[in-house]
Design a protein around this motif. Structure first.
Motif, PDB file in Angstrom:
ATOM      1  N   UNK A   1     -29.577 116.729  20.949  1.00 40.04           N
ATOM      2  CA  UNK A   1     -30.866 116.120  20.629  1.00 40.04           C
ATOM      3  C   UNK A   1     -31.568 115.792  21.933  1.00 40.04           C
ATOM      4  N   UNK A   2     -32.840 116.195  22.037  1.00 35.91           N
ATOM      5  CA  UNK A   2     -33.653 115.938  23.228  1.00 35.91           C
ATOM      6  C   UNK A   2     -34.728 114.940  22.812  1.00 35.91           C
ATOM      7  N   UNK A   3     -34.459 113.632  23.008  1.00 38.30           N
ATOM      8  CA  UNK A   3     -35.335 112.604  22.433  1.00 38.30           C
ATOM      9  C   UNK A   3     -36.769 112.620  22.953  1.00 38.30           C
ATOM     10  N   UNK A   4     -36.977 112.879  24.228  1.00 41.25           N
ATOM     11  CA  UNK A   4     -38.342 112.830  24.764  1.00 41.25           C
ATOM     12  C   UNK A   4     -39.183 114.022  24.307  1.00 41.25           C
ATOM     13  N   UNK A   5     -38.533 115.059  23.728  1.00 39.25           N
ATOM     14  CA  UNK A   5     -39.259 116.216  23.193  1.00 39.25           C
ATOM     15  C   UNK A   5     -39.177 116.288  21.665  1.00 39.25           C
TER      16      UNK A   5
ATOM     17  N   UNK B   1     -36.253 112.492  12.231  1.00 40.69           N
ATOM     18  CA  UNK B   1     -34.968 111.853  11.931  1.00 40.69           C
ATOM     19  C   UNK B   1     -33.881 112.912  11.847  1.00 40.69           C
ATOM     20  N   UNK B   2     -32.690 112.515  12.279  1.00 42.93           N
ATOM     21  CA  UNK B   2     -31.505 113.329  12.010  1.00 42.93           C
ATOM     22  C   UNK B   2     -30.313 112.396  11.928  1.00 42.93           C
ATOM     23  N   UNK B   3     -29.354 112.794  11.110  1.00 37.93           N
ATOM     24  CA  UNK B   3     -28.198 111.941  10.870  1.00 37.93           C
ATOM     25  C   UNK B   3     -27.001 112.839  10.553  1.00 37.93           C
TER      26      UNK B   3
ATOM     27  N   UNK C   1     -15.131 117.265   6.929  1.00 43.29           N
ATOM     28  CA  UNK C   1     -16.407 117.756   6.417  1.00 43.29           C
ATOM     29  C   UNK C   1     -17.519 116.821   6.870  1.00 43.29           C
ATOM     30  N   UNK C   2     -18.606 117.408   7.347  1.00 41.11           N
ATOM     31  CA  UNK C   2     -19.740 116.656   7.870  1.00 41.11           C
ATOM     32  C   UNK C   2     -21.015 117.075   7.151  1.00 41.11           C
ATOM     33  N   UNK C   3     -21.947 116.143   7.052  1.00 40.67           N
ATOM     34  CA  UNK C   3     -23.266 116.424   6.495  1.00 40.67           C
ATOM     35  C   UNK C   3     -24.300 116.070   7.555  1.00 40.67           C
ATOM     36  N   UNK C   4     -25.111 117.047   7.913  1.00 39.33           N
ATOM     37  CA  UNK C   4     -26.196 116.864   8.868  1.00 39.33           C
ATOM     38  C   UNK C   4     -27.504 116.923   8.096  1.00 39.33           C
TER      39      UNK C   4
END
Length: 125
Positions: A22-26, A62-64, A109-112
């Protein structure tokens, strides 16, 4: 392209997520993946079966990831499913496997969930 268009164009099942940045400033989220090219509608006989590249989400609001994962390490996760949650939100379910010292395998197992304005595939050739 819009996220909903992306899910209609690309089949990500069994593709491998190598890394997530993740590139927060962009406001960008970048997934480095090994795309199963043979599962794509445009695949031709002499094309490479696996293509490394990036799925880049732009204008990410948003991302989680549940459960949380250390994104600074290699992920090496196999994508099980990608679905539209809304016009600008995707749900990506993936698994990772770890071999323990006793040779047992632990699968997680992951959820994005990603909410973004657009997404683009960028092949590394």
């Amino acid at each position: 392209m819009k996220l909903i268009e992306f899910t209609k164009l690309f089949n990500l099942h069994d593709s491998v997520i190598n890394n997530l940045t993740y590139i927060p400033n962009q406001f960008r989220l970048r997934l480095e993946i090994d795309l199963c090219n043979y599962d794509q509608s445009w695949f031709k006989q002499n094309d490479p079966e696996i293509v490394t590249g990036f799925i880049e989400f732009t204008e990410v609001t948003a991302y989680e990831i549940e459960p949380q994962i250390n994104c600074s390490e290699e992920i090496n996760g196999s994508i099980l499913n990608v679905s539209d949650v809304a016009d600008n939100c995707l749900k990506i379910v993936f698994t990772t496997s770890e071999v323990q010292s006793n040779y047992s395998i632990i699968t997680n197992t992951f959820v994005l969930l990603v909410t973004a304005e657009s997404v683009q595939w960028k092949s590394v050739r």
